[in-house]
Design a protein around this motif. Structure first.
Motif, mmCIF file in Angstrom:
data_model
loop_
_atom_site.group_PDB
_atom_site.id
_atom_site.type_symbol
_atom_site.label_atom_id
_atom_site.label_comp_id
_atom_site.label_asym_id
_atom_site.label_seq_id
_atom_site.Cartn_x
_atom_site.Cartn_y
_atom_site.Cartn_z
ATOM 1 N N LYS A 97 0.292 -1.043 -0.065
ATOM 2 C CA LYS A 97 0.234 0.087 0.239
ATOM 3 C C LYS A 97 1.037 1.410 0.411
ATOM 4 C CE LYS A 97 1.277 1.746 4.205
ATOM 5 N NZ LYS A 97 2.033 2.634 4.438
ATOM 6 N N PRO A 98 0.143 2.262 -0.037
ATOM 7 C CA PRO A 98 -0.872 2.496 -1.264
ATOM 8 C C PRO A 98 -0.521 2.156 -2.556
ATOM 9 C CG PRO A 98 0.149 4.881 -0.640
ATOM 10 C CD PRO A 98 1.073 3.703 -0.100
ATOM 11 N N LEU A 99 -2.360 2.170 -3.249
ATOM 12 C CA LEU A 99 -1.938 1.450 -4.525
ATOM 13 C C LEU A 99 -1.254 3.274 -5.670
ATOM 14 C CD1 LEU A 99 -2.942 0.349 -6.595
ATOM 15 C CD2 LEU A 99 -4.723 1.213 -7.135
ATOM 16 N N GLY A 100 -1.680 4.539 -4.721
ATOM 17 C CA GLY A 100 -0.847 5.630 -5.214
ATOM 18 C C GLY A 100 -1.462 6.475 -4.876
ATOM 19 N N LEU A 101 -0.118 7.776 -5.041
ATOM 20 C CA LEU A 101 0.037 8.707 -4.173
ATOM 21 C C LEU A 101 -1.284 10.118 -4.681
ATOM 22 C CD1 LEU A 101 3.737 9.050 -3.039
ATOM 23 C CD2 LEU A 101 1.334 8.138 -2.361
ATOM 24 N N GLY A 176 2.143 11.462 2.801
ATOM 25 C CA GLY A 176 1.435 12.737 3.950
ATOM 26 C C GLY A 176 1.163 11.329 5.136
ATOM 27 N N LEU A 177 0.569 11.761 5.966
ATOM 28 C CA LEU A 177 0.052 11.038 7.279
ATOM 29 C C LEU A 177 -1.405 10.047 6.732
ATOM 30 C CD1 LEU A 177 0.611 10.733 10.127
ATOM 31 C CD2 LEU A 177 -1.398 12.463 11.016
ATOM 32 N N PHE A 178 -2.147 10.786 6.218
ATOM 33 C CA PHE A 178 -3.081 10.155 5.831
ATOM 34 C C PHE A 178 -2.996 9.145 4.713
ATOM 35 C CE2 PHE A 178 -4.809 14.006 7.135
ATOM 36 C CZ PHE A 178 -5.155 13.732 8.596
ATOM 37 N N LEU A 179 -1.956 9.071 3.792
ATOM 38 C CA LEU A 179 -1.824 8.319 2.195
ATOM 39 C C LEU A 179 -0.572 7.186 2.804
ATOM 40 C CD1 LEU A 179 -2.577 10.577 -0.110
ATOM 41 C CD2 LEU A 179 -3.267 8.509 0.321
ATOM 42 N N ASP A 180 -0.062 7.569 4.075
ATOM 43 C CA ASP A 180 1.074 6.440 4.157
ATOM 44 C C ASP A 180 0.777 5.739 5.581
ATOM 45 O OD1 ASP A 180 3.501 5.786 4.134
ATOM 46 O OD2 ASP A 180 4.252 6.985 5.717
ATOM 47 N N LEU A 186 -8.645 3.853 7.287
ATOM 48 C CA LEU A 186 -9.232 4.172 5.814
ATOM 49 C C LEU A 186 -10.097 2.788 5.444
ATOM 50 C CD1 LEU A 186 -7.619 7.406 4.760
ATOM 51 C CD2 LEU A 186 -9.183 7.583 6.436
ATOM 52 N N ASP A 187 -9.160 1.873 5.013
ATOM 53 C CA ASP A 187 -9.802 1.092 4.501
ATOM 54 C C ASP A 187 -10.144 -0.097 5.897
ATOM 55 O OD1 ASP A 187 -9.136 -1.472 2.491
ATOM 56 O OD2 ASP A 187 -7.867 -2.622 4.133
ATOM 57 N N LEU A 188 -9.662 -0.162 6.364
ATOM 58 C CA LEU A 188 -10.374 -0.845 7.591
ATOM 59 C C LEU A 188 -11.833 -0.307 7.874
ATOM 60 C CD1 LEU A 188 -8.124 -1.312 10.661
ATOM 61 C CD2 LEU A 188 -8.855 -3.625 8.698
ATOM 62 N N ALA A 189 -11.971 0.670 7.968
ATOM 63 C CA ALA A 189 -13.472 1.581 7.866
ATOM 64 C C ALA A 189 -14.341 1.519 7.182
ATOM 65 C CB ALA A 189 -13.382 2.872 7.959
ATOM 66 N N THR A 321 -7.213 5.274 -1.281
ATOM 67 C CA THR A 321 -6.812 6.291 -2.360
ATOM 68 C C THR A 321 -7.843 7.347 -2.298
ATOM 69 O OG1 THR A 321 -4.844 4.912 -3.632
ATOM 70 C CG2 THR A 321 -5.219 6.790 -3.748
ATOM 71 N N ALA A 322 -8.801 7.656 -2.802
ATOM 72 C CA ALA A 322 -10.014 8.773 -2.802
ATOM 73 C C ALA A 322 -10.234 9.274 -1.268
ATOM 74 C CB ALA A 322 -11.209 7.911 -3.135
ATOM 75 N N LEU A 323 -10.050 8.866 -0.580
ATOM 76 C CA LEU A 323 -10.416 8.622 0.908
ATOM 77 C C LEU A 323 -9.003 9.605 1.626
ATOM 78 C CD1 LEU A 323 -12.211 9.127 3.256
ATOM 79 C CD2 LEU A 323 -11.763 6.802 4.008
ATOM 80 N N GLY A 324 -8.420 8.741 1.534
ATOM 81 C CA GLY A 324 -7.076 9.523 1.998
ATOM 82 C C GLY A 324 -6.325 10.523 1.354
#
Length: 349
Positions: A97-101, A176-180, A186-189, A321-324
């Motif tokens: 992860k992540p698929l992309g930034l 960044g913090l949210f994507l990394d 976010l995936d678990l949610a 990724t969209a949510l992150g």
């Protein structure tokens, strides 16, 4: 297929762990090639583990037709390009992860994955393979807590790892913090709530380490997310946990609650000494999720041998990724962000 021959790119902290699992701990798997831009890493692993092939150039490894699969454990910014090249070269692909930034590149990779339906693609959301998280998902599906409507997640890295991370971030490898970091939560949610995000508001700051502000990133951040059907998510992520690696998840439903990892215990041992009764904490993600990292790759190899697809899909990567990225945008702008379906953008080009 008797043994799946794998080539791995990336031999950093996590990549080295994955390589060791592939080489020594997974049945019907052979680590046949290693690749890193750092020559010393390649030479050390090849010599110590007797790996047949070693590369410092990823494209050269893709020319090796003895390989069946490519394992991508490189920095996040390289994932999309390396996934596309490996699939186009005919390999099965596992990517960390992540698929992309960026959402656009994630959507592009999804198109590439869907063009190669005969090849296995899997994304490294390893917490789904952790025994405790998998057990919680089973309880939700059994209706044990009714309909889940709120998830609360803490993801805190140990303070002693901060210097290594700062170097990683300064090389623009993080996202960044949210994507990394928060991307796992976010995936678990999405997985536990069975719902997609609609709105997000994120805040954060640099409290003990002002250099995070220079990187336009947060040392510690928080996000509140509104999901479909008015379901809620509360997420806290940070890089400066004094007591150690702290991962905690709570899922609240209409008939009960599940909590995972309330106290980040290293093991079942209590130390009694002059400081009192002490429960030591996990040192980091490799220790806490050791079993999950192994289990997810066992699943990848099994999927190749059994000619089936894993439960973690490229779509999971796109939507997370969209949510992150929405969390990142909200943190940077201070605004409430509407999370539109990425597929809406795809159909309105």
């Amino acid at each position: 297929m008797n043994r799946v021959k794998v080539g791995i790119v990336g031999l950093g902290r996590l990549g080295r762990q994955h390589a060791e699992n592939l080489a020594f701990r997974i049945p019907n798997c052979e680590l046949s090639a290693v690749c890193s831009v750092i020559l010393e890493e390649v030479e050390e692993v090849q010599k110590e583990w007797n790996i047949p092939y070693a590369y410092t150039n990823y494209d050269e490894m893709l020319k090796n037709k003895e390989l069946d699969a490519i394992f991508i454990a490189s920095p996040s910014g390289f994932h999309c390009e390396q996934i596309e090249k490996a699939l186009n070269a005919g390999f099965h692909v596992f990517s960390e992860k992540p698929l992309g930034l960026y959402l656009e590149e994630a959507l592009h990779v999804q198109e590439v994955v869907n063009m190669h339906k005969d090849q296995v693609f899997m994304l490294g959301f390893m917490r789904r393979y952790d025994k405790s998280y998998a057990y919680a998902k089973k309880k939700i599906e059994e209706g044990k807590i009714g309909e889940p409507f709120l998830i609360r997640c803490y993801g805190l890295d140990p303070a002693k790892a901060i210097n290594g991370f700062m170097q990683f971030a300064k090389n623009n490898y993080s996202g960044g913090l949210f994507l990394d970091m928060a991307i796992h939560d976010l995936d678990l949610a999405r997985w536990f709530l069975n719902a997609e995000a609609k709105q997000v508001w994120a805040i954060g700051g640099a409290y003990a380490y002002p250099d995070f502000s220079k990187l336009n990133d947060a040392e510690t951040g928080a996000a509140m997310v509104k999901f479909e059907d008015n379901k809620m998510g509360i997420f806290v992520a940070g890089r400066n946990s004094a007591h150690g690696y702290h991962i905690e998840t709570e899922i609240i439903g209409t008939k009960g609650t599940l909590r995972i990892g309330m106290v980040p215990e290293k093991n079942m041992v209590t130390v009694f000494d002059e400081t009192g009764a002490v429960k030591e904490c996990s040192d980091g993600f490799l220790e806490r999720f050791e079993q999950a990292y192994l289990s997810e790759v066992e699943e990848f190899i099994s999927c190749i041998r059994d000619n089936r697809k894993p439960n973690v899909t490229v779509e999971d990567g796109v939507l997370s990724t969209a949510l992150g990225y929405a969390c990142k945008e909200s943190f940077e702008t201070g605004e409430l962000i509407m999370v539109q379906s990425p597929y809406h953008k795809l159909t309105n080009k």
